[in-house]
Scaffold this active site. Sequence first.
Site, PDB file in Angstrom:
ATOM      1  N   TYR A  53     -43.369 -12.796   6.543  1.00  0.00           N
ATOM      2  CA  TYR A  53     -43.593 -12.713   5.097  1.00  0.00           C
ATOM      3  C   TYR A  53     -44.861 -13.488   4.747  1.00  0.00           C
ATOM      4  O   TYR A  53     -44.914 -14.716   4.846  1.00  0.00           O
ATOM      5  CB  TYR A  53     -42.403 -13.284   4.325  1.00  0.00           C
ATOM      6  N   LEU A 210     -32.213  -3.191  -5.689  1.00  0.00           N
ATOM      7  CA  LEU A 210     -32.595  -2.460  -6.905  1.00  0.00           C
ATOM      8  C   LEU A 210     -33.501  -1.269  -6.597  1.00  0.00           C
ATOM      9  O   LEU A 210     -34.151  -0.725  -7.483  1.00  0.00           O
ATOM     10  CB  LEU A 210     -33.287  -3.409  -7.892  1.00  0.00           C
ATOM     11  N   GLY A 212     -36.368  -0.945  -5.041  1.00  0.00           N
ATOM     12  CA  GLY A 212     -37.789  -1.093  -5.331  1.00  0.00           C
ATOM     13  C   GLY A 212     -38.116  -1.009  -6.809  1.00  0.00           C
ATOM     14  O   GLY A 212     -39.233  -0.636  -7.197  1.00  0.00           O
ATOM     15  N   LYS A 218     -37.473   1.015 -14.870  1.00  0.00           N
ATOM     16  CA  LYS A 218     -38.909   0.919 -15.172  1.00  0.00           C
ATOM     17  C   LYS A 218     -39.682   2.211 -14.923  1.00  0.00           C
ATOM     18  O   LYS A 218     -40.810   2.356 -15.386  1.00  0.00           O
ATOM     19  CB  LYS A 218     -39.540  -0.221 -14.389  1.00  0.00           C
TER      20      LYS A 218
END
Length: 343
Positions: A53, A210, A212, A218
């Site tokens: 990450y 969720l 993405g 959204k």
Amino acid sequence: MEYRNLGRSGCVVSSFALGTMTFGNETDEAGSHAQLNTFVAAGGTLIDTADVYTRGASESIIGRWLAKQSPALLSDVVIATKGRFAMGDARNDLGLSRRHLRDALDQSLRRLQVDHIDLYQVHSFDPLTPLEETWGFLDDAVRAGKISYVGLSNYTGWQIQKVADLAEHRGLARPVTLQPQYNLLAREIEWEIVPACESTGLGLLPWSPLGGGWLTGKYTKDERPTGDTRLGDDPNRGVEAYDRRSTVQRTWDVIDAVQTIASDRGVSMAQIALAWLTDRPCMTSVILGARTLEQLEDNLGAAGLHLTAEETARLDEASDPAAASYPYGDLGVEQRARRLPGS
């Protein structure tokens, strides 16, 4: 916040985990530390990261935060990280070999500024390395006190079973968790991977709960993503990903169902999607991955939220991935769900 066992281990963790893939990339250090503070203040205990990450930056940011915390808080925090993918260009700087994992684990310990990892997860299957080599190293690391528990990430059903059988028959450290993608728009793991986890006693730590951002409402049918969204940040990749999902009617059926239940409940769509996932079989902790503190605070509003049987059934029906063909159609249902007469 609710608490559950980490798979079949005796370790207790919060039912929501903080995912930190954005740390050092989409979220700067100050914002990352604000998320960590908010998460633990809400009763969260499980913090999930990985060496890749932001190429180690996420672990380093967490390490600097841990170094500032009190012993009392640290005694409650459970740190999970992963190793497998390349952190350099050397030929052996990749995979699940003893050599690579030794270096990867030592570097993760250094960046996190800890003397052991609570949950060390192999980030993906490695077809080039014998399982005996990988699990021999992990068992040695557990016995040396560098790792408390071992987990899997992105493994398929047959891979899970091979690892479980090897560990059991050779007396090696057994995996306690699996970290897969799982959400209302990605339920295919229910066909074989979740049954493998039920059979072997693994707890689920799902990422991308969720979808993405799709399950937050959204994205709409009439407007392609732009601006401050995961798909809008990269127009070329974002448009392709949007088109791939937006052309499937099931996507909009799921979003409509989530939106209706959220409106009736007076909560956000994200909280409904998270509540549905929290109560799935084998669930240990749902990983929340937020870019902003506001997103995390909204997600944490799902703590303690449970859906009714009717709400769950409505979401199940809308999100059914409809495995119509062999072996996951009617035969698969019979294999997974046969009951005694009258039960």
